[in-house]
Scaffold this motif. Structure first.
Motif, short mmCIF file in Angstrom:
data_model
loop_
_atom_site.label_atom_id
_atom_site.label_comp_id
_atom_site.label_asym_id
_atom_site.label_seq_id
_atom_site.Cartn_x
_atom_site.Cartn_y
_atom_site.Cartn_z
N MET A 50 16.47 12.85 -38.42
CA MET A 50 17.07 14.14 -38.73
C MET A 50 18.26 13.91 -39.65
N GLN A 51 18.30 14.60 -40.78
CA GLN A 51 19.33 14.38 -41.75
C GLN A 51 20.25 15.59 -41.85
N THR A 52 21.48 15.34 -42.34
CA THR A 52 22.42 16.42 -42.56
C THR A 52 21.88 17.34 -43.65
N GLN A 92 22.53 -3.14 -28.68
CA GLN A 92 22.64 -3.29 -30.14
C GLN A 92 21.32 -2.97 -30.82
N GLU A 93 20.24 -3.50 -30.26
CA GLU A 93 18.91 -3.25 -30.84
C GLU A 93 18.55 -1.77 -30.75
N LEU A 94 18.78 -1.17 -29.60
CA LEU A 94 18.47 0.25 -29.43
C LEU A 94 19.35 1.12 -30.32
N ASN A 95 20.60 0.73 -30.46
CA ASN A 95 21.53 1.51 -31.27
C ASN A 95 21.10 1.51 -32.74
N GLU A 96 20.66 0.38 -33.22
CA GLU A 96 20.18 0.31 -34.60
C GLU A 96 19.01 1.27 -34.81
N GLY A 97 18.11 1.30 -33.84
CA GLY A 97 16.96 2.20 -33.94
C GLY A 97 17.36 3.66 -33.89
N ILE A 136 20.30 4.98 -34.73
CA ILE A 136 20.99 5.34 -35.98
C ILE A 136 19.97 5.61 -37.08
N ALA A 137 19.00 4.74 -37.22
CA ALA A 137 17.99 4.89 -38.27
C ALA A 137 17.13 6.13 -38.06
#
Length: 337
Positions: free
Chosen positions: A1-3, A135-140, A142-143
């Motif tokens: 989802m993008q701004t 960390q791994e879940l956070n990267e996913g 964010i993307a």
């Protein structure tokens, strides 16, 4: 989802900020930036209070440059709407269950799997933003959704409440139990032997009072602070799910901050994570006793509760539905020492 195009980060964050009066705002006299934090909890609960603690801490760690306006009690939307609002940037912060965040990035739901953690220490290590799993879940996340986890605090062990004694999954046959409206939670309730009825938290007291559902599951802090003892007679100490409440932030807002501002968020997050976790741990036993004193019948293993039957039944259904999808992640979680 993008701004959405044409809207700046700041215009999105401040859109409608004056439409609702917030019960708490950590607003230094000359704050350069005011950010909104929306959530679904009551201010009296630890989950609700910690949002105010974070707002206050960030005001201090930023030296008065960042103010946080907190909107509790689903004022800015229900669980799914709040998750999407952070993704879009219409609010800067919110907190949610990991299962709910799975609607933005599916693997996050695995963190709320029943009977997953060895103990609270294991849970907190897994959900540490600096740990390998998060960390791994956070990267996913964010993307996939433009959302960043900034901290997670211990939320408690979820237990079953009902208007009758429940000793085993057989006792829940045909009984309608409220489930958080996300797949891992409906699976937990169905695995316990009940009929899962997805109901948003804002509607739970009414659903219980009117008989739409006959029970629900939550940590004792929630049961006490929302006065569910007024509409539920029995508390079963199933401890079927150990939860961390996950606090998230819009990624564009994070990237728009200076390094100093990001450090201020990190420090406020660490302070709040520790304070909220301690508050839950310190009070779990005393709050269970308060529920006894208020008239609830509390049933544990010593009273005949068949925990192994619940564990086996729930784990079997979880494996059937999620074992293939989350098996690798479960192995990484189990490996966290």
């Amino acid at each position: 989802m993008q701004t959405p195009k044409g809207l700046t980060r700041r215009s999105l964050l401040l859109t409608g900020a004056g439409a609702l009066a917030a019960p708490f705002i950590a607003r230094p006299a000359f704050a350069a930036t005011t950010l909104r934090y929306g959530h679904n909890n009551e201010v009296a609960s630890v989950a609700g209070a910690q949002a105010d603690w974070f707002a206050e801490a960030l005001g201090q760690t930023s030296g008065g440059d960042i103010a946080v306006q907190v909107f509790p009690n689903s004022q800015l939307g229900k669980l799914q709407e709040l998750a999407e609002a952070v993704s879009l940037g219409t609010i800067a912060f919110s907190h949610n269950t990991a299962g709910a965040l799975g609607s933005l990035y599916q693997p996050f739901a695995a963190l709320d799997t029943p009977y997953l953690y060895r103990d609270v220490d294991h849970l907190m290590k897994v959900t540490d933003v600096d740990g390998p799993v998060m960390q791994e879940l956070n990267e996913g996340l964010i993307a996939a959704a433009n959302v960043r986890v900034i901290y997670a605090h211990y939320f408690g062990r979820r237990n079953l409440t009902c208007n009758k004694a429940v000793m085993s999954p057989e006792d829940l046959a045909g009984v309608k139990i409220r489930a958080v409206p996300f797949p891992i939670y409906t699976t937990a309730v169905e695995g316990m032997g009940a009929v899962a009825v997805p109901v948003d938290w804002s509607e739970v007291p009414t659903a219980l009072a009117t008989g739409v559902v006959q029970g629900q599951e939550n940590p004792v802090n929630v049961v006490l602070n929302v006065k569910l003892y007024e509409v539920q007679s029995h508390l079963m100490l199933t401890g079927h799910m150990s939860n961390a409440e996950v606090v998230v932030m819009n990624e564009d807002t994070w990237q728009g901050m200076s390094g100093t501002e990001q450090d201020a968020v990190r420090e406020a997050a660490l302070q709040t994570r520790e304070k909220a976790t301690k508050a839950i741990l310190d009070n779990e036993e005393s709050e269970t006793q308060k529920l006894r004193d208020l008239g609830m019948t509390v049933i544990g293993e010593a009273d005949g509760l068949d925990l192994e039957a619940f564990r086996a039944s729930v784990s079997k259904l979880v494996e059937e539905r999620f074992g293939g999808e989350y098996g690798d992640l479960y192995a990484k979680i189990a490996a966290v020492a």
